[in-house]
Design a protein around this motif. Structure first.
Motif, mmCIF file in Angstrom:
data_model
loop_
_atom_site.group_PDB
_atom_site.id
_atom_site.type_symbol
_atom_site.label_atom_id
_atom_site.label_comp_id
_atom_site.label_asym_id
_atom_site.label_seq_id
_atom_site.Cartn_x
_atom_site.Cartn_y
_atom_site.Cartn_z
ATOM 1 N N GLN A 6 0.837 -1.200 0.000
ATOM 2 C CA GLN A 6 0.000 0.000 0.000
ATOM 3 C C GLN A 6 0.879 1.260 0.000
ATOM 4 O O GLN A 6 0.602 2.222 -0.716
ATOM 5 C CB GLN A 6 -0.917 0.003 1.225
ATOM 6 N N GLN A 7 1.979 1.216 0.809
ATOM 7 C CA GLN A 7 2.887 2.360 0.841
ATOM 8 C C GLN A 7 3.542 2.575 -0.528
ATOM 9 O O GLN A 7 3.655 3.706 -1.004
ATOM 10 C CB GLN A 7 3.967 2.137 1.896
ATOM 11 N N ILE A 10 1.045 4.118 -2.910
ATOM 12 C CA ILE A 10 0.857 5.550 -2.637
ATOM 13 C C ILE A 10 2.054 6.345 -3.179
ATOM 14 O O ILE A 10 1.891 7.391 -3.819
ATOM 15 C CB ILE A 10 0.691 5.789 -1.121
ATOM 16 N N CYS A 14 1.982 9.240 -6.056
ATOM 17 C CA CYS A 14 2.467 10.598 -5.771
ATOM 18 C C CYS A 14 3.593 10.997 -6.723
ATOM 19 O O CYS A 14 3.643 12.136 -7.194
ATOM 20 C CB CYS A 14 2.936 10.696 -4.323
ATOM 21 N N PHE A 35 -1.794 13.490 -3.164
ATOM 22 C CA PHE A 35 -1.199 12.990 -1.934
ATOM 23 C C PHE A 35 -2.217 12.948 -0.796
ATOM 24 O O PHE A 35 -2.286 11.974 -0.031
ATOM 25 C CB PHE A 35 -0.009 13.877 -1.538
ATOM 26 N N SER A 36 -3.024 14.010 -0.686
ATOM 27 C CA SER A 36 -4.015 14.068 0.402
ATOM 28 C C SER A 36 -5.045 12.958 0.260
ATOM 29 O O SER A 36 -5.431 12.300 1.246
ATOM 30 C CB SER A 36 -4.705 15.441 0.401
ATOM 31 N N LYS A 38 -4.672 10.041 -1.268
ATOM 32 C CA LYS A 38 -4.077 8.717 -1.091
ATOM 33 C C LYS A 38 -3.678 8.439 0.359
ATOM 34 O O LYS A 38 -3.669 7.298 0.797
ATOM 35 C CB LYS A 38 -2.849 8.572 -1.996
ATOM 36 N N THR A 39 -3.319 9.512 1.112
ATOM 37 C CA THR A 39 -2.851 9.301 2.492
ATOM 38 C C THR A 39 -3.912 9.624 3.534
ATOM 39 O O THR A 39 -3.699 9.386 4.729
ATOM 40 C CB THR A 39 -1.615 10.176 2.756
ATOM 41 N N PHE A 106 -3.778 16.028 9.445
ATOM 42 C CA PHE A 106 -4.266 14.650 9.549
ATOM 43 C C PHE A 106 -5.173 14.501 10.781
ATOM 44 O O PHE A 106 -4.944 15.133 11.818
ATOM 45 C CB PHE A 106 -3.090 13.669 9.700
ATOM 46 N N GLU A 112 0.625 6.454 12.464
ATOM 47 C CA GLU A 112 0.279 6.406 11.037
ATOM 48 C C GLU A 112 0.953 7.549 10.281
ATOM 49 O O GLU A 112 1.379 7.401 9.129
ATOM 50 C CB GLU A 112 -1.231 6.471 10.857
ATOM 51 N N VAL A 116 3.506 7.981 6.859
ATOM 52 C CA VAL A 116 3.373 8.969 5.777
ATOM 53 C C VAL A 116 4.707 9.680 5.559
ATOM 54 O O VAL A 116 5.126 9.934 4.424
ATOM 55 C CB VAL A 116 2.254 9.988 6.105
ATOM 56 N N ILE A 119 6.907 7.639 3.462
ATOM 57 C CA ILE A 119 6.511 7.676 2.052
ATOM 58 C C ILE A 119 7.065 8.942 1.394
ATOM 59 O O ILE A 119 7.630 8.899 0.291
ATOM 60 C CB ILE A 119 4.976 7.623 1.911
#
Length: 411
Positions: A6-7, A10, A14, A35-36, A38-39, A106, A112, A116, A119
């Motif tokens: 998943q990372q 993302i 991006c 980015f917003s 997806k994260t 966030f 979490e 991010v 990433i």
């Protein structure tokens, strides 16, 4: 493993969003949006550095209600800092990209958000390069615009300088013109004075008699002949004034004219002055193709060359001085060659002859503008060529103009 995939996904999404445009705000707005989403960031803001401790809001993604939650960047802030939003369960992630900042909002645990951060670290260099590329592009556009403006300003200055030099050149030539007018007028004015004196003398001596038919006829013929001669001289004087007035009147449009006509028009102005100074003119011509040009301006160039030749012939006291004018055709050019027999120009002077304010006649108050303006007129205005070299007898000036049927004639 699923979490890692998943990372990576993302990060891939991006990276694909980076560099879609060289417009900085457009590129960053697209990146913040991708980015917003997806994260899971609620909002994001891009702060663009404007100078020391000065930042500008480059773009924002998210609801406007979140804008007050983003504090202004500070030099004390460190890359990757996670801050708690006061009186709120949300967190801010600060990311330093070169000298700029990106801040994400966030609603998630700090653990979490740390993922991010990982990433972002994976493609930080690519994002930094993309931002710098946008800035360099903008800087290049600004430099080009500034350069275009500076070039435009310099061109305008040069045009104004040329206008000023042309004005100075015309003023200098006006003094020479007055001298030429004096040469042109001296003989006809003297003749008019002689005729008037002859009439006055006959009247004083009672030589105009009207007693018989023969006397009346003789007196009438004398007066008619005298008046015709006076009228002829007056016409010549009027024609001369028109020549000089038209010479200083700038052409608004090009005209079709032959080179012999241009030479003839010029000699009407300076011919008498050359004759009085004992300078012989040899003109060789042929039936050539007309040229489409600014007649008065080309006449000015020919006149200036002839006047310079007259001055150097007088200065060097050349025996049997003469000027040769030849009209000929050279490929696509209609050409005028003007050569005197004064011995030529020294090589160190020859290479500077068309430069502004360069003159070998300082003791005579030479302006150094005549040949410079001649080059401007022939090469820039008339799209021709003007050259100078030493011929077999003296300096040889060559004026080249395109024939009226040549493609360049309409330029």
């Amino acid at each position: 493993m699923t979490h890692l995939n998943q990372q990576l996904l993302i990060a891939y999404e991006c990276v694909s969003a980076i560099g879609i445009s060289l417009q900085l705000e457009e590129m960053m707005a697209h990146f913040l949006k991708v980015f917003s989403r997806k994260t899971g960031a609620l909002a994001a803001i891009y702060w663009k550095a404007e100078g020391k401790e000065s930042y500008k809001n480059g773009c924002f993604y998210g609801k406007k209600a979140f804008v007050p939650l983003f504090p202004h960047p500070s030099l004390k802030m460190k890359d990757g800092t996670i801050l708690d939003v006061p009186h709120n369960k949300k967190h801010l992630l600060h990311v330093k990209i070169a000298e700029d900042w990106i801040v994400f909002l966030f609603d998630a645990p700090k653990e979490e958000i740390e993922l991010v951060k990982a990433i972002i670290t994976s493609f930080n260099a690519k994002l930094e390069n993309a931002i710098r590329a946008c800035k360099n592009h903008l800087e290049l556009i600004t430099i080009n615009q500034t350069l275009e403006k500076r070039v435009e300003e310099e061109v305008h200055k040069n045009r104004e300088k040329d206008k000023h030099i042309l004005h100075q050149s015309r003023l200098a030539q006006m003094g020479e013109m007055i001298s030429m007018i004096a040469h042109q007028w001296r003989q006809p004015l003297g003749s008019i004075s002689t005729i008037a004196a002859s009439i006055r003398l006959k009247i004083a001596l009672n030589r105009l008699e009207w007693n018989t038919e023969e006397e009346r006829t003789r007196s009438t013929l004398f007066l008619e002949d005298s008046m015709e001669r006076i009228e002829s001289y007056v016409k010549f004087l009027t024609h001369t004034i028109d020549d000089f007035r038209n010479f200083f009147k700038p052409n608004k449009q090009k005209e079709s004219v032959t080179l012999p006509q241009l030479i003839s028009k010029t000699l009407e102005i300076i011919g008498k002055a050359l004759e009085i100074n004992g300078i012989t003119l040899n003109v060789q011509t042929y039936e050539n193709e007309p040229v489409f040009t600014y007649t008065n301006e080309v006449t000015q160039v020919i006149l200036n060359i002839l006047k310079n030749a007259e001055d150097v012939l007088k200065e060097r006291k050349i025996e049997e001085p003469h000027i040769d004018i030849r009209i000929q055709k050279e490929e696509e050019w209609e050409t005028i060659l003007i050569e005197d027999n004064a011995g030529g120009i020294s090589p160190e002077i020859l290479e500077h002859i068309f430069e502004p304010y360069f003159s070998t006649k300082s003791e005579k108050n030479g302006s150094g503008l005549g040949l410079y303006m001649s080059k401007i007129i022939i090469e820039e205005h008339c799209k021709g060529e003007i050259l100078v070299k030493n011929g077999t007898m003296g300096a040889q000036f060559i004026i080249k103009l395109h024939g009226a049927s040549h493609p360049d004639e309409s330029r």
